[in-house]
Motif scaffolding. Sequence first.
Motif, mmCIF file in Angstrom:
data_model
loop_
_atom_site.group_PDB
_atom_site.id
_atom_site.type_symbol
_atom_site.label_atom_id
_atom_site.label_comp_id
_atom_site.label_asym_id
_atom_site.label_seq_id
_atom_site.Cartn_x
_atom_site.Cartn_y
_atom_site.Cartn_z
ATOM 1 N N UNK A 1 58.625 85.516 54.856
ATOM 2 C CA UNK A 1 59.512 84.509 54.385
ATOM 3 C C UNK A 1 58.842 83.842 53.114
ATOM 4 N N UNK A 2 57.878 83.871 52.840
ATOM 5 C CA UNK A 2 57.524 83.662 51.390
ATOM 6 C C UNK A 2 57.790 84.317 50.374
ATOM 7 N N UNK A 3 58.019 85.493 50.557
ATOM 8 C CA UNK A 3 58.641 86.423 49.352
ATOM 9 C C UNK A 3 60.076 86.138 49.468
ATOM 10 N N UNK A 4 60.865 86.077 50.556
ATOM 11 C CA UNK A 4 62.364 85.612 50.542
ATOM 12 C C UNK A 4 62.598 84.204 49.662
ATOM 13 N N UNK A 5 61.863 83.308 50.182
ATOM 14 C CA UNK A 5 61.861 81.838 49.542
ATOM 15 C C UNK A 5 61.714 81.963 48.092
ATOM 16 N N UNK A 6 60.680 82.689 47.569
ATOM 17 C CA UNK A 6 60.498 82.729 46.219
ATOM 18 C C UNK A 6 61.715 83.496 45.421
ATOM 19 N N UNK A 7 62.211 84.638 46.110
ATOM 20 C CA UNK A 7 63.245 85.225 45.668
ATOM 21 C C UNK A 7 64.646 84.444 45.394
ATOM 22 N N UNK A 8 64.814 83.769 46.594
ATOM 23 C CA UNK A 8 65.867 82.704 46.458
ATOM 24 C C UNK A 8 65.844 81.533 45.493
ATOM 25 N N UNK A 9 64.723 80.887 45.487
ATOM 26 C CA UNK A 9 64.445 79.807 44.533
ATOM 27 C C UNK A 9 64.480 80.361 42.950
ATOM 28 N N UNK A 10 63.987 81.613 42.739
ATOM 29 C CA UNK A 10 64.081 82.149 41.460
ATOM 30 C C UNK A 10 65.489 82.413 40.741
ATOM 31 N N UNK A 11 66.398 82.700 42.063
ATOM 32 C CA UNK A 11 67.875 83.068 41.651
ATOM 33 C C UNK A 11 68.516 81.552 41.422
ATOM 34 N N UNK A 12 68.039 80.749 42.058
ATOM 35 C CA UNK A 12 68.560 79.321 42.126
ATOM 36 C C UNK A 12 68.356 78.838 40.791
ATOM 37 N N UNK A 13 67.031 78.911 40.343
ATOM 38 C CA UNK A 13 66.666 78.316 39.112
ATOM 39 C C UNK A 13 67.332 79.109 37.923
ATOM 40 N N UNK A 14 67.700 80.375 38.068
ATOM 41 C CA UNK A 14 68.178 80.824 36.876
ATOM 42 C C UNK A 14 69.611 80.514 36.840
ATOM 43 N N UNK A 15 70.448 80.452 38.013
ATOM 44 C CA UNK A 15 71.898 80.063 38.220
ATOM 45 C C UNK A 15 71.855 78.568 37.589
ATOM 46 N N UNK A 16 70.980 77.717 38.104
ATOM 47 C CA UNK A 16 71.044 76.472 37.820
ATOM 48 C C UNK A 16 70.965 76.107 36.295
ATOM 49 N N UNK A 17 69.989 76.914 35.676
ATOM 50 C CA UNK A 17 69.851 76.844 34.268
ATOM 51 C C UNK A 17 71.139 77.231 33.429
ATOM 52 N N UNK A 18 71.469 78.356 33.894
ATOM 53 C CA UNK A 18 72.798 78.768 33.355
ATOM 54 C C UNK A 18 73.899 77.484 33.494
ATOM 55 N N UNK A 19 74.248 77.222 34.889
ATOM 56 C CA UNK A 19 75.142 76.266 34.952
ATOM 57 C C UNK A 19 74.900 74.992 33.976
ATOM 58 N N UNK A 20 73.647 74.299 34.040
ATOM 59 C CA UNK A 20 73.325 73.144 33.400
ATOM 60 C C UNK A 20 73.766 73.398 31.898
ATOM 61 N N UNK A 21 73.409 74.344 31.281
ATOM 62 C CA UNK A 21 73.860 74.831 29.963
ATOM 63 C C UNK A 21 75.390 74.890 29.541
ATOM 64 N N UNK A 22 76.026 75.664 30.562
ATOM 65 C CA UNK A 22 77.429 75.492 30.347
ATOM 66 C C UNK A 22 78.229 74.182 30.770
ATOM 67 N N UNK A 23 77.677 73.473 31.722
ATOM 68 C CA UNK A 23 78.050 72.048 31.818
ATOM 69 C C UNK A 23 77.832 71.339 30.689
ATOM 70 N N UNK A 24 76.646 71.266 30.285
ATOM 71 C CA UNK A 24 76.331 70.524 29.057
ATOM 72 C C UNK A 24 77.244 70.720 27.864
ATOM 73 N N UNK A 25 77.474 72.071 27.468
ATOM 74 C CA UNK A 25 78.335 72.504 26.617
ATOM 75 C C UNK A 25 79.728 72.089 26.709
#
Length: 725
Positions: A230-254
């Motif tokens: 569970x811990x490994x899967x949560x870490x993987x999911x949160x890493x993907x969310x963090x990356x997608x969020x960063x990309x989305x936030x940059x594009x939305x800001x632009x």
Amino acid sequence: MRSRADLVAAFHRTMPDRVAQATDLWLGYEQGQSGNLQVLRRLLHTLKGEAHMLELAACGDLAELAEDVIDAVRGGARPTQLTGDSLLGALEGLGLLSASPRDDAAPELEIVKETLRAARAELGGSGPPAGELAPPLVPPPESVHESVLPPRLDPPDAPPDPAQPTARAALDVEAVGALLQELQRLHGEREVIQRRLRESQRMLRALLVEIDPRGAPDRFAERIAKTLGYGAEIERLLGAVRADWSSNEFAAGRALGELDEVVRRASVVRTERLLNQVSLAARSAARMLGKDVEARVEGTGLLDAAVERRLEPALLHLVRNAIDHGIEPADVRARRGKPARGTVAVTVIQTDAAVRIEVKDDGGGVDFARLREVLAPSVPGAWSLDDAELIPYLFAHGLTTSRSVGAISGRGVGLDIVAREIGALGGQVRVDSKPGLGTTILLVVPKNLHGEEVVPISSGRFRCAVPTHAVHSVVLLEDEELLHTPDGPRVRLTSGAGAELVPLYALGAVLGDGGQPEPGDAALVLHHAAGLFAVSVGGYENPRLVALVRSEEMPVTSPLVRAVAPTADGEAMLLLDVERLFACARQAPREAPFAAAAEQKREPLALVVEDAPVARELLCGILRSLGLRVEEASDGREGLARARAAPPDVVLTDLEMPYMSGLELVAELRRSPGLARVPVVVLTTAAQEQSEAALRGLGVRAVLSKQRFVEEELRRIIAASLGGA
């Protein structure tokens, strides 16, 4: 209960603004803005109704004749020069009646009425078919005549520059559409991210169950394996969310930045259209007064569209005033050795933070001797005031130095409108007049209303600011610069032109904290229409751009505060109105302007929705006399927004209004949760049986006629609607 005299005074108070609005509507129609005609007709109709309600027959008759001329144009008749002259004369006559309703104006008004009747006869025809408008007064290219069109400020064949703002603000529809699609896509991405976060949350809950020490001890090894998984899967999911969020936030800001830039460009307009209006107003005024005047317009600038809307009536008034009161008759100019043709020059200069507009004429200048004579009955010591001290009185409502009353002269309106409009923008008016040589009036307005460059200052417990464009200089008060005179403290300013003594006031004393200017204090030297003045402050900072909130949106207001700028530490910086600061500084100390507001009363709330200002004021006064709190709105759309923001206990609305009619407003109220059962009373000049039937079907308590308005009937209906509240 308001007396009839109070109501008449209210009507006259609002007349200058409405005359200015009507004048600008007609001038805009002459420039091709065909939609102005319907708005102008509605405005004249409202004026007529109010005037007759108040038994002001002269105003009512004049508005009715002007309305007849407009109806003929709306019916398809082609306007002529006489049409424009008669309408402009009628509007000036309404202003004259409002400022000085004297019997000696009757002959002049009869001339105006005869001109209106002649214009109506020339137009012929009948009123407009329903929903139709006449074409604007801009003939097709093959029939253009010099006497109809004003001079252009740019070559007619010059192609538009796509890199420059247009004369009228307009959104780039394609750019906005593309950006909205991009924002919708990004919003969809965030929905996916939200689902991933919910899945991570579910797995985290499962993890917490597995590591709960109260679990079965015989499954210890199995639980450890599940926990690691569970811990490994949560870490993987949160890493993907963090990356997608960063990309989305940059594009939305632009995308948001690009959308903001598109909107910003759309809100900025060039001054060419405004200066064309100035040329047209000068032409009309000169023709009406029979004067030979050359109007010169120079320069260009970029303005926020909201700034331009407030600046336009002020600038048009200044130009008309210069031609009327400034430029002398031909025989007087000949005796003074001046050219027969007078000159009014309007110059626009763009700076980083503001736009400066100079209106200069070569006329006779301000007649200060006559001004003292006019002020003497009401202003103690008027004869002893010097010319600079007299200048602020030029902006008083109703003041006129004209000895005769005509279609324009003697109306006593104009400069007060200038001061009010420019002050509302946070700008300044400066006047320089030399008898016999002419007058120069400088308007300084901010480029936009989204933010403003200010100089932050402090005084005791107050954090304030003044607009940068109002600051002449900052000085440190030394013993040799700080002088105490019989007229109060003065600060000595030295320049290439020599030394000047400037009135000095303590900002703390003006704000209610007391104190006097002392050596070692800093002092801001500020511009004012009458010249320079200075205020001592506790400290100041470098100029900076701040975002402003209108002061009327704050819980505590003061006449000295024009707007409020939130600060990083959660406090507020008060932007001071320089003109009012000067006026308060010259008066004896009074109650502190920033005293805490009284505790809000808990009376029932009434909402008055009425586009006619005098009628709105009358109705609000009646409701307040009944002990109600009152909110106001000038059209149905604004009324609906106010009702949703603060649900009223009763609504009183007009029927014919711009943007949203009273019928549409009531229908929206009935569809809105929490407002469906609010009592509504309609007051209108329209005799429309179908509308009245529709209103009754929407549960309106009463429909009252303005022509047969009875205050006691309204009081009875309101009391019944509130159920004795």
